[in-house]
Design a protein around this motif. Structure first.
Motif, PDB file in Angstrom:
ATOM      1  N   LEU A  87       0.818  -1.217   0.000  1.00 27.53           N
ATOM      2  CA  LEU A  87       0.000   0.000   0.000  1.00 27.53           C
ATOM      3  C   LEU A  87       0.849   1.264   0.000  1.00 27.53           C
ATOM      4  CD1 LEU A  87      -2.748  -1.042   2.548  1.00 27.53           C
ATOM      5  CD2 LEU A  87      -2.847  -1.122   0.059  1.00 27.53           C
ATOM      6  N   GLY A  88       2.139   1.120   0.283  1.00 26.32           N
ATOM      7  CA  GLY A  88       3.040   2.258   0.246  1.00 26.32           C
ATOM      8  C   GLY A  88       2.813   3.294   1.332  1.00 26.32           C
ATOM      9  N   ILE A  89       2.359   2.860   2.517  1.00 26.66           N
ATOM     10  CA  ILE A  89       2.158   3.820   3.612  1.00 26.66           C
ATOM     11  C   ILE A  89       3.436   3.958   4.426  1.00 26.66           C
ATOM     12  CG2 ILE A  89      -0.322   3.405   3.742  1.00 26.66           C
ATOM     13  CD1 ILE A  89       0.223   1.755   6.269  1.00 26.66           C
ATOM     14  N   GLU A  90       3.514   5.030   5.185  1.00 28.67           N
ATOM     15  CA  GLU A  90       4.685   5.327   5.996  1.00 28.67           C
ATOM     16  C   GLU A  90       4.962   4.194   6.983  1.00 28.67           C
ATOM     17  OE1 GLU A  90       6.188   8.818   9.058  1.00 28.67           O
ATOM     18  OE2 GLU A  90       4.353   9.109   7.918  1.00 28.67           O
ATOM     19  N   ASP A  91       6.245   3.884   7.171  1.00 34.05           N
ATOM     20  CA  ASP A  91       6.649   2.797   8.054  1.00 34.05           C
ATOM     21  C   ASP A  91       6.753   3.307   9.492  1.00 34.05           C
ATOM     22  OD1 ASP A  91       7.447   0.278   8.851  1.00 34.05           O
ATOM     23  OD2 ASP A  91       9.559   0.633   8.384  1.00 34.05           O
ATOM     24  N   LYS A  92       5.648   3.229  10.235  1.00 29.96           N
ATOM     25  CA  LYS A  92       5.600   3.633  11.639  1.00 29.96           C
ATOM     26  C   LYS A  92       4.462   2.890  12.315  1.00 29.96           C
ATOM     27  CE  LYS A  92       2.436   7.490  11.711  1.00 29.96           C
ATOM     28  NZ  LYS A  92       2.206   8.797  12.245  1.00 29.96           N
ATOM     29  N   LEU A  93       4.362   3.007  13.628  1.00 35.26           N
ATOM     30  CA  LEU A  93       3.252   2.404  14.359  1.00 35.26           C
ATOM     31  C   LEU A  93       2.066   3.355  14.377  1.00 35.26           C
ATOM     32  CD1 LEU A  93       4.896   0.693  17.467  1.00 35.26           C
ATOM     33  CD2 LEU A  93       3.874  -0.402  15.477  1.00 35.26           C
ATOM     34  N   TYR A  94       0.885   2.811  14.164  1.00 37.21           N
ATOM     35  CA  TYR A  94      -0.353   3.581  14.117  1.00 37.21           C
ATOM     36  C   TYR A  94      -1.338   3.028  15.148  1.00 37.21           C
ATOM     37  CZ  TYR A  94       1.032   4.877   9.308  1.00 37.21           C
ATOM     38  OH  TYR A  94       1.685   5.343   8.196  1.00 37.21           O
ATOM     39  N   THR A  95      -2.216   3.883  15.638  1.00 36.18           N
ATOM     40  CA  THR A  95      -3.408   3.375  16.302  1.00 36.18           C
ATOM     41  C   THR A  95      -4.323   2.915  15.171  1.00 36.18           C
ATOM     42  OG1 THR A  95      -4.617   5.469  16.264  1.00 36.18           O
ATOM     43  CG2 THR A  95      -3.213   5.048  18.197  1.00 36.18           C
ATOM     44  N   ILE A  96      -5.350   2.170  15.482  1.00 35.35           N
ATOM     45  CA  ILE A  96      -6.258   1.681  14.440  1.00 35.35           C
ATOM     46  C   ILE A  96      -6.940   2.861  13.730  1.00 35.35           C
ATOM     47  CG2 ILE A  96      -8.272   1.326  15.917  1.00 35.35           C
ATOM     48  CD1 ILE A  96      -7.229  -1.224  13.355  1.00 35.35           C
ATOM     49  N   GLU A  97      -7.257   3.908  14.481  1.00 36.70           N
ATOM     50  CA  GLU A  97      -7.876   5.108  13.908  1.00 36.70           C
ATOM     51  C   GLU A  97      -6.896   5.830  12.972  1.00 36.70           C
ATOM     52  OE1 GLU A  97     -10.852   8.042  13.375  1.00 36.70           O
ATOM     53  OE2 GLU A  97     -11.057   6.211  14.536  1.00 36.70           O
ATOM     54  N   GLU A  98      -5.642   5.972  13.389  1.00 38.72           N
ATOM     55  CA  GLU A  98      -4.627   6.627  12.563  1.00 38.72           C
ATOM     56  C   GLU A  98      -4.360   5.842  11.282  1.00 38.72           C
ATOM     57  OE1 GLU A  98      -1.893   8.685  16.067  1.00 38.72           O
ATOM     58  OE2 GLU A  98      -1.439   6.656  15.385  1.00 38.72           O
ATOM     59  N   PHE A  99      -4.347   4.523  11.395  1.00 42.30           N
ATOM     60  CA  PHE A  99      -4.112   3.675  10.233  1.00 42.30           C
ATOM     61  C   PHE A  99      -5.221   3.865   9.195  1.00 42.30           C
ATOM     62  CE2 PHE A  99      -4.285  -0.465   8.005  1.00 42.30           C
ATOM     63  CZ  PHE A  99      -3.002  -0.485   7.491  1.00 42.30           C
ATOM     64  N   GLY A 100      -6.457   3.843   9.655  1.00 39.44           N
ATOM     65  CA  GLY A 100      -7.575   4.076   8.749  1.00 39.44           C
ATOM     66  C   GLY A 100      -7.515   5.457   8.119  1.00 39.44           C
ATOM     67  N   TYR A 101      -7.116   6.454   8.905  1.00 38.35           N
ATOM     68  CA  TYR A 101      -6.986   7.819   8.406  1.00 38.35           C
ATOM     69  C   TYR A 101      -5.898   7.900   7.332  1.00 38.35           C
ATOM     70  CZ  TYR A 101      -6.336  12.885   8.451  1.00 38.35           C
ATOM     71  OH  TYR A 101      -6.230  14.196   8.082  1.00 38.35           O
ATOM     72  N   ALA A 102      -4.773   7.210   7.561  1.00 38.66           N
ATOM     73  CA  ALA A 102      -3.679   7.198   6.583  1.00 38.66           C
ATOM     74  C   ALA A 102      -4.124   6.556   5.271  1.00 38.66           C
ATOM     75  CB  ALA A 102      -2.467   6.469   7.145  1.00 38.66           C
ATOM     76  N   ILE A 103      -4.885   5.471   5.368  1.00 38.59           N
ATOM     77  CA  ILE A 103      -5.397   4.804   4.179  1.00 38.59           C
ATOM     78  C   ILE A 103      -6.384   5.713   3.448  1.00 38.59           C
ATOM     79  CG2 ILE A 103      -6.788   2.852   3.357  1.00 38.59           C
ATOM     80  CD1 ILE A 103      -3.933   2.078   4.216  1.00 38.59           C
ATOM     81  N   ARG A 104      -7.279   6.345   4.197  1.00 37.17           N
ATOM     82  CA  ARG A 104      -8.261   7.258   3.589  1.00 37.17           C
ATOM     83  C   ARG A 104      -7.547   8.411   2.875  1.00 37.17           C
ATOM     84  NH1 ARG A 104     -13.586   8.118   4.726  1.00 37.17           N
ATOM     85  NH2 ARG A 104     -13.425   7.120   6.746  1.00 37.17           N
ATOM     86  N   ASN A 105      -6.515   8.981   3.486  1.00 32.02           N
ATOM     87  CA  ASN A 105      -5.793  10.093   2.868  1.00 32.02           C
ATOM     88  C   ASN A 105      -5.038   9.662   1.616  1.00 32.02           C
ATOM     89  OD1 ASN A 105      -6.666  12.049   4.597  1.00 32.02           O
ATOM     90  ND2 ASN A 105      -4.872  11.956   5.907  1.00 32.02           N
ATOM     91  N   LYS A 106      -4.516   8.447   1.617  1.00 31.95           N
ATOM     92  CA  LYS A 106      -3.745   7.972   0.474  1.00 31.95           C
ATOM     93  C   LYS A 106      -4.633   7.572  -0.697  1.00 31.95           C
ATOM     94  CE  LYS A 106       0.127   5.252  -0.874  1.00 31.95           C
ATOM     95  NZ  LYS A 106       1.073   6.208  -1.336  1.00 31.95           N
ATOM     96  N   PHE A 107      -5.741   6.888  -0.417  1.00 30.32           N
ATOM     97  CA  PHE A 107      -6.559   6.324  -1.481  1.00 30.32           C
ATOM     98  C   PHE A 107      -7.954   6.914  -1.592  1.00 30.32           C
ATOM     99  CE2 PHE A 107      -3.558   3.001  -0.219  1.00 30.32           C
ATOM    100  CZ  PHE A 107      -2.925   2.809  -1.429  1.00 30.32           C
ATOM    101  N   GLY A 108      -8.345   7.750  -0.636  1.00 31.22           N
ATOM    102  CA  GLY A 108      -9.707   8.271  -0.634  1.00 31.22           C
ATOM    103  C   GLY A 108     -10.631   7.265   0.034  1.00 31.22           C
TER     104      GLY A 108
END
Length: 70
Positions: A9-30
């Motif tokens: 998915l090409g997201i940043e390599d860091k630890l996320y909360t479940i909410e942050e992870f979903g937010y990162a996916i939404r920002n990357k792919f809509g």
């Protein structure tokens, strides 16, 4: 675009909360605004269990052995 098998998915390599992870996916792919960030994260984790290592775990977490790293 070449897909990286360690991070398809090409997201940043860091630890996320479940909410942050979903937010990162939404920002990357809509994403549909009617679906919560948590739901997006759960859908992606079901499809790509390798990303479960990028989610911060609670102290009472029991590993599912899906990702191969924990």
């Amino acid at each position: 675009m070449k897909e990286n098998n360690d991070n398809p998915l090409g997201i940043e390599d860091k630890l996320y909360t479940i909410e942050e992870f979903g937010y990162a996916i939404r920002n990357k792919f809509g994403g549909d605004n009617y679906i919560s960030n948590v739901m997006i994260a759960e859908i992606i984790l079901a499809k790509y269990p390798i990303y479960s290592c990028k989610i911060k775990k609670s102290k009472s977490y029991v590993s599912q052995k899906n990702c191969g790293c924990c």
